[in-house]
Design an enzyme around this catalytic site. Structure first.
Site, PDB file in Angstrom:
ATOM      1  N   PHE A  13      -3.657  16.669  -0.455  1.00 50.93           N
ATOM      2  CA  PHE A  13      -4.377  15.489   0.037  1.00 50.93           C
ATOM      3  C   PHE A  13      -4.690  15.607   1.535  1.00 50.93           C
ATOM      4  O   PHE A  13      -5.851  15.787   1.940  1.00 50.93           O
ATOM      5  CB  PHE A  13      -3.517  14.259  -0.314  1.00 50.93           C
ATOM      6  CG  PHE A  13      -3.816  13.018   0.458  1.00 50.93           C
ATOM      7  CD1 PHE A  13      -5.120  12.561   0.628  1.00 50.93           C
ATOM      8  CD2 PHE A  13      -2.771  12.274   1.018  1.00 50.93           C
ATOM      9  CE1 PHE A  13      -5.377  11.400   1.341  1.00 50.93           C
ATOM     10  CE2 PHE A  13      -3.018  11.108   1.724  1.00 50.93           C
ATOM     11  CZ  PHE A  13      -4.324  10.677   1.895  1.00 50.93           C
ATOM     12  N   ASN A  35       0.600  26.528  -3.372  1.00 49.38           N
ATOM     13  CA  ASN A  35       0.962  26.947  -4.741  1.00 49.38           C
ATOM     14  C   ASN A  35       0.321  26.072  -5.816  1.00 49.38           C
ATOM     15  O   ASN A  35       0.612  26.229  -7.006  1.00 49.38           O
ATOM     16  CB  ASN A  35       2.493  26.976  -4.920  1.00 49.38           C
ATOM     17  CG  ASN A  35       3.104  25.584  -4.921  1.00 49.38           C
ATOM     18  OD1 ASN A  35       2.415  24.594  -4.700  1.00 49.38           O
ATOM     19  ND2 ASN A  35       4.398  25.514  -5.174  1.00 49.38           N
ATOM     20  N   THR A  38       0.844  20.257  -6.483  1.00 55.41           N
ATOM     21  CA  THR A  38       0.209  18.926  -6.513  1.00 55.41           C
ATOM     22  C   THR A  38      -1.224  18.990  -5.991  1.00 55.41           C
ATOM     23  O   THR A  38      -2.021  18.105  -6.269  1.00 55.41           O
ATOM     24  CB  THR A  38       0.986  17.895  -5.655  1.00 55.41           C
ATOM     25  OG1 THR A  38       1.130  18.434  -4.332  1.00 55.41           O
ATOM     26  CG2 THR A  38       2.359  17.603  -6.233  1.00 55.41           C
ATOM     27  N   TYR A 148      14.745  14.098   1.421  1.00 57.92           N
ATOM     28  CA  TYR A 148      13.425  14.327   2.033  1.00 57.92           C
ATOM     29  C   TYR A 148      13.486  14.129   3.547  1.00 57.92           C
ATOM     30  O   TYR A 148      13.070  14.987   4.335  1.00 57.92           O
ATOM     31  CB  TYR A 148      12.414  13.364   1.401  1.00 57.92           C
ATOM     32  CG  TYR A 148      11.035  13.402   2.023  1.00 57.92           C
ATOM     33  CD1 TYR A 148      10.071  14.290   1.581  1.00 57.92           C
ATOM     34  CD2 TYR A 148      10.691  12.518   3.057  1.00 57.92           C
ATOM     35  CE1 TYR A 148       8.800  14.316   2.149  1.00 57.92           C
ATOM     36  CE2 TYR A 148       9.431  12.539   3.626  1.00 57.92           C
ATOM     37  CZ  TYR A 148       8.487  13.432   3.171  1.00 57.92           C
ATOM     38  OH  TYR A 148       7.242  13.452   3.741  1.00 57.92           O
TER      39      TYR A 148
HETATM   40  P1  NAD Z   1       0.290  16.676  -1.251  1.00 56.91           P
HETATM   41  O1  NAD Z   1       1.302  16.771  -2.339  1.00 56.91           O
HETATM   42  O2  NAD Z   1      -1.084  16.267  -1.601  1.00 56.91           O
HETATM   43  O3  NAD Z   1       0.202  18.035  -0.429  1.00 56.91           O
HETATM   44  C1  NAD Z   1       1.210  19.000  -0.408  1.00 56.91           C
HETATM   45  C2  NAD Z   1       0.576  20.354  -0.719  1.00 56.91           C
HETATM   46  O4  NAD Z   1       1.602  21.354  -0.638  1.00 56.91           O
HETATM   47  C3  NAD Z   1       0.001  20.420  -2.137  1.00 56.91           C
HETATM   48  O5  NAD Z   1      -1.286  21.007  -2.109  1.00 56.91           O
HETATM   49  C4  NAD Z   1       0.976  21.304  -2.896  1.00 56.91           C
HETATM   50  O6  NAD Z   1       0.356  22.013  -3.944  1.00 56.91           O
HETATM   51  C5  NAD Z   1       1.495  22.195  -1.782  1.00 56.91           C
HETATM   52  N1  NAD Z   1       2.830  22.728  -2.047  1.00 56.91           N
HETATM   53  C6  NAD Z   1       3.915  22.062  -2.527  1.00 56.91           C
HETATM   54  N2  NAD Z   1       4.953  22.890  -2.650  1.00 56.91           N
HETATM   55  C7  NAD Z   1       4.529  24.118  -2.197  1.00 56.91           C
HETATM   56  C8  NAD Z   1       5.141  25.379  -2.077  1.00 56.91           C
HETATM   57  N3  NAD Z   1       6.409  25.574  -2.460  1.00 56.91           N
HETATM   58  N4  NAD Z   1       4.413  26.402  -1.582  1.00 56.91           N
HETATM   59  C9  NAD Z   1       3.114  26.231  -1.215  1.00 56.91           C
HETATM   60  N5  NAD Z   1       2.478  25.063  -1.332  1.00 56.91           N
HETATM   61  C10 NAD Z   1       3.172  24.011  -1.815  1.00 56.91           C
HETATM   62  O7  NAD Z   1       0.936  15.691  -0.171  1.00 56.91           O
HETATM   63  P2  NAD Z   1       0.351  15.136   1.204  1.00 56.91           P
HETATM   64  O8  NAD Z   1       0.513  13.677   1.136  1.00 56.91           O
HETATM   65  O9  NAD Z   1      -0.955  15.739   1.503  1.00 56.91           O
HETATM   66  O10 NAD Z   1       1.466  15.688   2.237  1.00 56.91           O
HETATM   67  C11 NAD Z   1       1.196  16.729   3.149  1.00 56.91           C
HETATM   68  C12 NAD Z   1       2.339  16.812   4.150  1.00 56.91           C
HETATM   69  O11 NAD Z   1       2.426  15.607   4.887  1.00 56.91           O
HETATM   70  C13 NAD Z   1       3.722  17.003   3.520  1.00 56.91           C
HETATM   71  O12 NAD Z   1       4.477  17.848   4.374  1.00 56.91           O
HETATM   72  C14 NAD Z   1       4.308  15.617   3.525  1.00 56.91           C
HETATM   73  O13 NAD Z   1       5.731  15.640   3.528  1.00 56.91           O
HETATM   74  C15 NAD Z   1       3.752  15.093   4.819  1.00 56.91           C
HETATM   75  N6  NAD Z   1       3.696  13.642   4.903  1.00 56.91           N
HETATM   76  C16 NAD Z   1       2.899  12.946   4.044  1.00 56.91           C
HETATM   77  C17 NAD Z   1       2.820  11.564   4.162  1.00 56.91           C
HETATM   78  C18 NAD Z   1       1.978  10.725   3.249  1.00 56.91           C
HETATM   79  O14 NAD Z   1       2.021   9.489   3.371  1.00 56.91           O
HETATM   80  N7  NAD Z   1       1.199  11.296   2.334  1.00 56.91           N
HETATM   81  C19 NAD Z   1       3.545  10.916   5.165  1.00 56.91           C
HETATM   82  C20 NAD Z   1       4.381  11.662   5.980  1.00 56.91           C
HETATM   83  C21 NAD Z   1       4.422  13.037   5.866  1.00 56.91           C
HETATM   84  C1  UD1 Z   2       5.597   7.984   2.020  1.00 58.76           C
HETATM   85  C2  UD1 Z   2       5.178   9.400   1.666  1.00 58.76           C
HETATM   86  C3  UD1 Z   2       6.104  10.383   2.331  1.00 58.76           C
HETATM   87  C4  UD1 Z   2       6.128  10.072   3.813  1.00 58.76           C
HETATM   88  C5  UD1 Z   2       6.522   8.627   4.110  1.00 58.76           C
HETATM   89  C6  UD1 Z   2       6.370   8.293   5.593  1.00 58.76           C
HETATM   90  C7  UD1 Z   2       4.130   9.958  -0.482  1.00 58.76           C
HETATM   91  C8  UD1 Z   2       4.311  10.185  -1.944  1.00 58.76           C
HETATM   92  N1  UD1 Z   2       5.227   9.603   0.209  1.00 58.76           N
HETATM   93  O1  UD1 Z   2       6.897   7.678   1.502  1.00 58.76           O
HETATM   94  O2  UD1 Z   2       5.613  11.711   2.143  1.00 58.76           O
HETATM   95  O3  UD1 Z   2       6.963  10.965   4.475  1.00 58.76           O
HETATM   96  O4  UD1 Z   2       5.610   7.781   3.411  1.00 58.76           O
HETATM   97  O5  UD1 Z   2       6.604   6.947   5.815  1.00 58.76           O
HETATM   98  O6  UD1 Z   2       3.051  10.099   0.022  1.00 58.76           O
HETATM   99  N2  UD1 Z   2       5.969   1.675  -4.555  1.00 58.76           N
HETATM  100  C9  UD1 Z   2       5.728   0.700  -5.509  1.00 58.76           C
HETATM  101  N3  UD1 Z   2       5.052   1.066  -6.646  1.00 58.76           N
HETATM  102  C10 UD1 Z   2       4.622   2.334  -6.871  1.00 58.76           C
HETATM  103  C11 UD1 Z   2       4.881   3.325  -5.874  1.00 58.76           C
HETATM  104  C12 UD1 Z   2       5.558   2.945  -4.737  1.00 58.76           C
HETATM  105  O7  UD1 Z   2       6.121  -0.456  -5.366  1.00 58.76           O
HETATM  106  O8  UD1 Z   2       4.017   2.598  -7.927  1.00 58.76           O
HETATM  107  C13 UD1 Z   2       6.660   1.260  -3.318  1.00 58.76           C
HETATM  108  C14 UD1 Z   2       7.827   2.159  -2.949  1.00 58.76           C
HETATM  109  O9  UD1 Z   2       9.022   1.746  -3.582  1.00 58.76           O
HETATM  110  C15 UD1 Z   2       7.866   1.982  -1.429  1.00 58.76           C
HETATM  111  C16 UD1 Z   2       6.383   1.802  -1.055  1.00 58.76           C
HETATM  112  O10 UD1 Z   2       5.723   1.397  -2.249  1.00 58.76           O
HETATM  113  O11 UD1 Z   2       8.567   0.831  -1.067  1.00 58.76           O
HETATM  114  C17 UD1 Z   2       5.754   3.098  -0.545  1.00 58.76           C
HETATM  115  O12 UD1 Z   2       6.085   4.127  -1.485  1.00 58.76           O
HETATM  116  P1  UD1 Z   2       5.493   5.609  -1.362  1.00 58.76           P
HETATM  117  O13 UD1 Z   2       4.021   5.591  -1.352  1.00 58.76           O
HETATM  118  O14 UD1 Z   2       6.194   6.457  -2.371  1.00 58.76           O
HETATM  119  O15 UD1 Z   2       5.869   5.969   0.138  1.00 58.76           O
HETATM  120  P2  UD1 Z   2       7.197   6.190   0.975  1.00 58.76           P
HETATM  121  O16 UD1 Z   2       8.416   6.262   0.135  1.00 58.76           O
HETATM  122  O17 UD1 Z   2       7.132   5.209   2.081  1.00 58.76           O
END
Ligand code: NAD
Ligand code: UD1
Length: 316
Positions: A13, A35, A38, A148
């Site tokens: 993403f 890889n 996701t 995490y």
């Molecule tokens: P995502 O799952 O869409 O992206 C993660 C990517 O890493 C995917 O393309 C997946 O295929 C790849 N991946 C997973 N395991 C792997 C492995 N072993 N080797 C190589 N590739 C691998 O998630 P995202 O939301 O885009 O998150 C990206 C980064 O940002 C992550 O490090 C996540 O912890 C961090 N992050 C995300 C959020 C959020 O709200 N989405 C918030 C804080 C931090």
């Molecule tokens: C998210 C990110 C994590 C990041 C963190 C930073 C994802 C999957 N997780 O975690 O990578 O490091 O923010 O703050 O992107 N919830 C519901 N219903 C649902 C799903 C979730 O009620 O179907 C609630 C959860 O219990 C939580 C909130 O929504 O209270 C946010 O959940 P989630 O999107 O999983 O995010 P975080 O756990 O905050």
């Protein structure tokens, strides 16, 4: 200037939006290492200056092959298991990716003959845990409460220690809750707004769907649109001042989950069916950011929650 830029997790993403933005500079070559667990290939724009290599960050063999094939000017390390609750279910498996994967990359980055201009690490607000002082500044107490969050913080410390010990140029970004197009809603562990968006689409198609709220819906998050995260990441890569520093990247706004559901109802002119469930173990109730530190580098979020959600809806 011709740069070779590695984006791990670049098929995911946030990574795919970063790749798209970096690839606008035609003289740069972007290497996506992922890889596809996701992420998916369709997320990556097909452009001559973007190359894809399939591999695991937690495999020394795969990372060695990556660094034999290319020499990098910039590294953005985003590959991870991004779900907090998945790490609670599978602590060992997520640790291997989220922690070991970071150390493999650091090891090969420091051994690379050409000096890396910046290694930017994607950390998380999850490092702050549940200590109640808000908003979270970069100096707030660190007290992660899930595998995490613990792995993200340990990775941060590895990243900054590679600067102190070996002179690697590094910066750490703590993202708050990111949302926007291409966030994969497929798993129950997916980001909450991707799941909520999918439920609204199903309801609009006349399908039976209910959004599951974990807890009372009063949990508060700083939801940040993905393009603002990309803006922050590129700044951390380019600015010398970010060297060995840590920054929150967020919107600076706070919203409860129930507020967000109400915003969807207004934007889409519909009622969202909801059901209430037990709070998830390890879930943080209140999380929102101070973004004053990164603003000093020139960061300015461009999307309020309704502007971000509107752009999200237009681009699904
Ligand atoms: P995502 O799952 O869409 O992206 C993660 C990517 O890493 C995917 O393309 C997946 O295929 C790849 N991946 C997973 N395991 C792997 C492995 N072993 N080797 C190589 N590739 C691998 O998630 P995202 O939301 O885009 O998150 C990206 C980064 O940002 C992550 O490090 C996540 O912890 C961090 N992050 C995300 C959020 C959020 O709200 N989405 C918030 C804080 C931090
Ligand atoms: C998210 C990110 C994590 C990041 C963190 C930073 C994802 C999957 N997780 O975690 O990578 O490091 O923010 O703050 O992107 N919830 C519901 N219903 C649902 C799903 C979730 O009620 O179907 C609630 C959860 O219990 C939580 C909130 O929504 O209270 C946010 O959940 P989630 O999107 O999983 O995010 P975080 O756990 O905050």
């Amino acid at each position: 200037m011709k740069n070779t830029i590695l984006v791990t997790g670049g098929a995911g993403f946030i990574g795919s939006h970063l790749v798209e933005a970096l690839a606008k500079e035609e003289s740069s070559t972007i290497i996506v290492f992922d890889n596809l667990s996701t992420g998916c290939l369709e997320n990556i724009p097909s452009q001559e200056n973007i190359l894809f290599m399939k591999g695991n960050v937690d495999s020394e063999v795969d990372v060695a092959h990556l660094f034999r094939s290319f020499s990098f000017d910039y590294i953005y390390h985003l590959a991870a298991v991004a779900s907090v609750s998945e790490s609670v279910q599978q602590p060992l498996a997520t640790h291997r990716v989220n922690m070991d994967g970071t150390i493999y990359l650091l090891e090969f980055a420091r051994a690379q003959e050409k000096k890396v201009r910046k290694f930017v690490f994607a950390s998380s607000a999850a490092v702050y845990g549940v200590e109640p002082t808000l908003p979270k500044t970069e100096n707030s107490l660190i007290d992660p409460i899930t595998p995490y969050g613990i792995d993200k913080y340990a990775s941060e410390k590895y990243v900054t220690s590679y600067s102190n010990l070996y002179g690697l140029n590094v910066a750490v970004a703590r993202f708050f809750n990111v949302y926007g197009p291409r966030q994969n809603p497929a798993s129950p562990y997916s980001g909450v707004l991707s799941i909520l968006t999918e439920v609204t689409q199903q309801v609009n198609r006349g399908e039976a769907a209910v959004f599951q709220i974990f807890g009372d819906g009063e949990q508060v998050r700083d939801f940040v649109f993905v393009e603002d995260i990309v803006q922050g990441l590129i700044l951390l890569g380019r600015k010398v001042e970010s060297q060995a520093n840590t920054y929150n990247i967020a919107s600076g706004e706070k919203h409860s989950l129930r507020d967000i559901i109400a915003t969807y109802e207004t934007l889409l002119d519909m009622m969202v069916p909801v059901a209430y469930n037990e709070k998830r173990p390890g879930d943080i109730k209140y999380s929102y950011a101070s973004i004053e530190k990164i603003k000093k580098l020139g960061y300015q979020p461009k999307f309020s929650i309704s502007q971000g959600l509107e752009k999200y809806m237009e681009n699904i």
